[in-house]
Design an enzyme around this catalytic site. Structure first.
Site, PDB file in Angstrom:
ATOM      1  N   CYS A 161      -2.129   9.515   2.585  1.00  0.00           N
ATOM      2  CA  CYS A 161      -1.683   8.956   1.303  1.00  0.00           C
ATOM      3  C   CYS A 161      -2.647   9.297   0.175  1.00  0.00           C
ATOM      4  CB  CYS A 161      -1.534   7.439   1.425  1.00  0.00           C
ATOM      5  SG  CYS A 161      -3.036   6.632   1.956  1.00  0.00           S
ATOM      6  N   GLU A 168       0.884  -1.176   0.000  1.00  0.00           N
ATOM      7  CA  GLU A 168       0.000   0.000   0.000  1.00  0.00           C
ATOM      8  C   GLU A 168       0.914   1.216   0.000  1.00  0.00           C
ATOM      9  OE1 GLU A 168      -3.230   0.172  -0.195  1.00  0.00           O
ATOM     10  OE2 GLU A 168      -3.928  -1.845   0.244  1.00  0.00           O
TER      11      GLU A 168
HETATM   12  P1  NAD Z   1       8.070   4.723   5.140  1.00  0.00           P
HETATM   13  O1  NAD Z   1       8.047   3.883   3.910  1.00  0.00           O
HETATM   14  O2  NAD Z   1       9.231   5.588   5.396  1.00  0.00           O
HETATM   15  O3  NAD Z   1       7.915   3.795   6.440  1.00  0.00           O
HETATM   16  C1  NAD Z   1       6.942   2.781   6.527  1.00  0.00           C
HETATM   17  C2  NAD Z   1       7.468   1.649   7.375  1.00  0.00           C
HETATM   18  O4  NAD Z   1       8.607   1.100   6.735  1.00  0.00           O
HETATM   19  C3  NAD Z   1       7.910   2.063   8.776  1.00  0.00           C
HETATM   20  O5  NAD Z   1       7.488   1.094   9.700  1.00  0.00           O
HETATM   21  C4  NAD Z   1       9.425   2.091   8.666  1.00  0.00           C
HETATM   22  O6  NAD Z   1      10.095   1.805   9.874  1.00  0.00           O
HETATM   23  C5  NAD Z   1       9.699   1.010   7.644  1.00  0.00           C
HETATM   24  N1  NAD Z   1      10.946   1.232   6.909  1.00  0.00           N
HETATM   25  C6  NAD Z   1      11.536   2.419   6.643  1.00  0.00           C
HETATM   26  N2  NAD Z   1      12.684   2.219   5.963  1.00  0.00           N
HETATM   27  C7  NAD Z   1      12.815   0.886   5.799  1.00  0.00           C
HETATM   28  C8  NAD Z   1      13.801   0.054   5.181  1.00  0.00           C
HETATM   29  N3  NAD Z   1      14.867   0.574   4.608  1.00  0.00           N
HETATM   30  N4  NAD Z   1      13.601  -1.265   5.206  1.00  0.00           N
HETATM   31  C9  NAD Z   1      12.516  -1.801   5.783  1.00  0.00           C
HETATM   32  N5  NAD Z   1      11.557  -1.065   6.384  1.00  0.00           N
HETATM   33  C10 NAD Z   1      11.703   0.262   6.400  1.00  0.00           C
HETATM   34  O7  NAD Z   1       6.716   5.559   5.082  1.00  0.00           O
HETATM   35  P2  NAD Z   1       6.161   6.612   6.118  1.00  0.00           P
HETATM   36  O8  NAD Z   1       7.006   7.829   6.076  1.00  0.00           O
HETATM   37  O9  NAD Z   1       5.900   5.960   7.429  1.00  0.00           O
HETATM   38  O10 NAD Z   1       4.735   6.924   5.441  1.00  0.00           O
HETATM   39  C11 NAD Z   1       4.598   7.789   4.367  1.00  0.00           C
HETATM   40  C12 NAD Z   1       4.416   7.068   3.045  1.00  0.00           C
HETATM   41  O11 NAD Z   1       3.482   6.034   3.156  1.00  0.00           O
HETATM   42  C13 NAD Z   1       3.874   7.983   1.962  1.00  0.00           C
HETATM   43  O12 NAD Z   1       4.481   7.692   0.729  1.00  0.00           O
HETATM   44  C14 NAD Z   1       2.407   7.616   1.914  1.00  0.00           C
HETATM   45  O13 NAD Z   1       1.748   7.926   0.708  1.00  0.00           O
HETATM   46  C15 NAD Z   1       2.466   6.159   2.165  1.00  0.00           C
HETATM   47  N6  NAD Z   1       1.192   5.681   2.718  1.00  0.00           N
HETATM   48  C16 NAD Z   1       0.424   4.855   1.943  1.00  0.00           C
HETATM   49  C17 NAD Z   1      -0.804   4.425   2.430  1.00  0.00           C
HETATM   50  C18 NAD Z   1      -1.696   3.516   1.635  1.00  0.00           C
HETATM   51  O14 NAD Z   1      -2.630   2.980   2.218  1.00  0.00           O
HETATM   52  N7  NAD Z   1      -1.461   3.295   0.352  1.00  0.00           N
HETATM   53  C19 NAD Z   1      -1.218   4.834   3.693  1.00  0.00           C
HETATM   54  C20 NAD Z   1      -0.406   5.670   4.429  1.00  0.00           C
HETATM   55  C21 NAD Z   1       0.810   6.080   3.941  1.00  0.00           C
END
Ligand code: NAD
Length: 473
Positions: free
Chosen positions: A253, A219
């Site tokens: 998002c 997602e």
């Molecule tokens: P992010 O991708 O930075 O983090 C999400 C999760 O991934 C966190 O738990 C984080 O610890 C983990 N993570 C970060 N780096 C990682 C790595 N290198 N390896 C493995 N795991 C890692 O996202 P965010 O800043 O928490 O959220 C914002 C993003 O999420 C935006 O792009 C937004 O559009 C998207 N989002 C999508 C939805 C949806 O339902 N499609 C919902 C909410 C947010």
């Protein structure tokens, strides 16, 4: 250098994973009644801790209590209600037809759990986006390991308390931590990984999943465009867009990322958005209890640099623009004349800045949208069916609202998710249950079938039957 997890924490993760692997068939064999009871307990415990959840989210990013109730708690309780009302039907074997060539048999689809699943969640809706997928995973009969975001620690603490109160860790286990915890978890051979976050991190998750060929639901995010055409009710569009963009401080998002407004309606649209923002957040949004903050200084600087970069490229600030770095506060900000090559137009904004772009011909807008990645959401404000249909048929998007924005997420009868850069797979309601299930095709031979007659050695008679089959069956 990439941080690695301590030996003790890595061992703990591995031992919980083994315990869940051992426990998965017991959990997978639970009846609909048992799963419904379990989900009710989860929902009841969330409601029991409502005050603590509100407090945690205020501490994390000043989320107003009303928004915690509606966009976090209600999303989980309504997902449980919807799931529980349908679970018996979803779990029961679904008979499928039998072709003439297989006469003497019957077939059905049996939805079985994937097994041991991993949920990795973001920070912008901590409870909603962690417990929402958890409901689907549990409904499908899986065991689950969860990693919430490290950026909303108060919300994670209360979620951990709830999980530990409702579940044994050989069914659901919660691991706080950042990249190093996610990396340790991702090295394990999960049966399904449900990730919500940024597209770039989604690629890392998919790479890790490919090692074990684990299925994934991704997602992701991106830029969700919104079109307000010449026939739209501008006051209504401005109200709904101002709400959908600036609640949660634009950290949604599916927030309208940028708006294409027909040039003939642009001035009116900007005026209406300005009026509405004053009604929502008063003359000074920094004093409003209804206006959230950017989650941390890293993201504040990111959004501020996008704004500064677009202004130095020629964009005009039409509304707002002031900020206080020490509070991660930025006024609800609307910009016009934003250069297409600026950071604001190249990246997902995920903050309280709204570019408004005037247009003359909808084809230009469609071409511009199609030149970018497939958006998670695309919104259309119009009262002309022909315009709506044209845009729907000539663009692609994970989801769309017509004359509204963001709210399609709340209908758990709709699939939620993106395509390509905005995601893989769908969630919510049936689609969430399906994502966490393996649709096992079962074929049962009830009496001798035609194929029994067509085994070697082949002869002219058998060839005749094969010829007839090819022609008629
Ligand atoms: P992010 O991708 O930075 O983090 C999400 C999760 O991934 C966190 O738990 C984080 O610890 C983990 N993570 C970060 N780096 C990682 C790595 N290198 N390896 C493995 N795991 C890692 O996202 P965010 O800043 O928490 O959220 C914002 C993003 O999420 C935006 O792009 C937004 O559009 C998207 N989002 C999508 C939805 C949806 O339902 N499609 C919902 C909410 C947010």
């Amino acid at each position: 250098m990439t941080a690695t997890l301590s030996v003790a924490n890595t061992e703990k993760i591995q031992s919980v994973f083994s315990a869940q692997q051992k426990n998965q068939y017991r959990i997978g064999n639970t009846s609909a009644k048992e799963r419904i009871r379990k989900l009710q307990k989860l929902s009841g415990t969330v409601v029991k801790y409502k005050a603590e959840i509100r407090k945690a989210m205020w501490e994390d990013f000043r989320k107003p209590a009303a928004e915690v109730d509606l966009t976090e708690i209600y999303v989980v309780t309504s997902e449980v209600k919807h799931t529980n009302a349908n679970l018996r039907r979803w779990m029961s074997p679904q008979k499928v037809g039998t072709p003439l060539s297989l006469l003497g048999s019957s077939s059905w689809i049996q939805y079985e759990p994937k097994g041991v699943c991993l949920i990795i969640a973001p920070w912008n809706y901590p409870l909603n986006l962690t417990f929402g997928p958890l409901v689907s995973a549990l409904a499908a009969g899986n065991t689950v390991m969860i990693k919430p975001s490290e950026h909303t620690p108060y919300s994670s603490a209360i979620m951990k308390k709830i999980i530990n109160e409702v579940f044994e860790e050989n069914e659901v286990a919660f691991f706080e931590g950042g990249v190093e915890t996610a990396t340790a978890l991702l090295s394990l051979p999960f049966n399904h990984i449900f990730f919500t976050g940024a597209p770039e991190i989604g690629k890392i998750v998919m790479r890790a999943a490919s090692k074990h060929l684990a299925s994934v639901t991704l997602e992701l995010g991106g830029k969700s465009p919104t079109i307000v055409d010449e026939t739209a009710n501008v006051a209504l569009a401005a109200t709904r867009i101002a709400w959908g963009k600036f609640s949660n401080n634009g950290q949604i998002c599916i927030a309208p990322d940028h708006i294409f407004v027909h040039e003939s309606k642009k001035e009116q649209f900007l005026n209406e958005v300005g009026k509405r923002l004053k009604i929502f957040y008063g003359e000074d949004a920094s004093q409003s209890e209804n206006y959230m903050r950017i989650v941390n200084n890293h993201h504040f600087k990111r959004v501020k640099s996008y704004l500064d970069n677009s202004v130095s490229g020629g964009a005009k600030v039409a509304i707002g623009g002031k900020s206080k770095a020490e509070e991660n506060f930025m006024e609800p900000t609307v910009v016009t004349e934003v250069p297409l090559e600026s950071d604001l137009m190249k990246n997902e904004i995920f903050g309280p800045v709204l570019p408004v772009i005037g247009y003359h011909n909808v084809q230009e807008v469609v071409d511009q949208i199609n030149a970018g990645e497939i958006p998670l959401a695309l919104y259309i404000y119009s009262s002309k069916k022909k315009n709506v249909n044209y845009i729907l048929k000539n663009t692609r998007a994970g989801g769309t609202c017509i004359n509204n924005n963001d709210v399609h997420f709340f209908n758990n009868n709709l699939p939620f998710g993106g395509s390509n850069n905005s995601g893989i797979g769908k969630s919510r309601g049936w689609y969430g249950f399906d994502a966490f299930s393996n649709a096992r095709g079962v074929y049962k031979q009830n009496m001798p079938g035609a194929l029994d007659l067509l085994m070697p050695p082949y002869n002219n008679f058998k060839q005749k039957i094969i010829d007839l089959t090819l022609k008629w069956v």
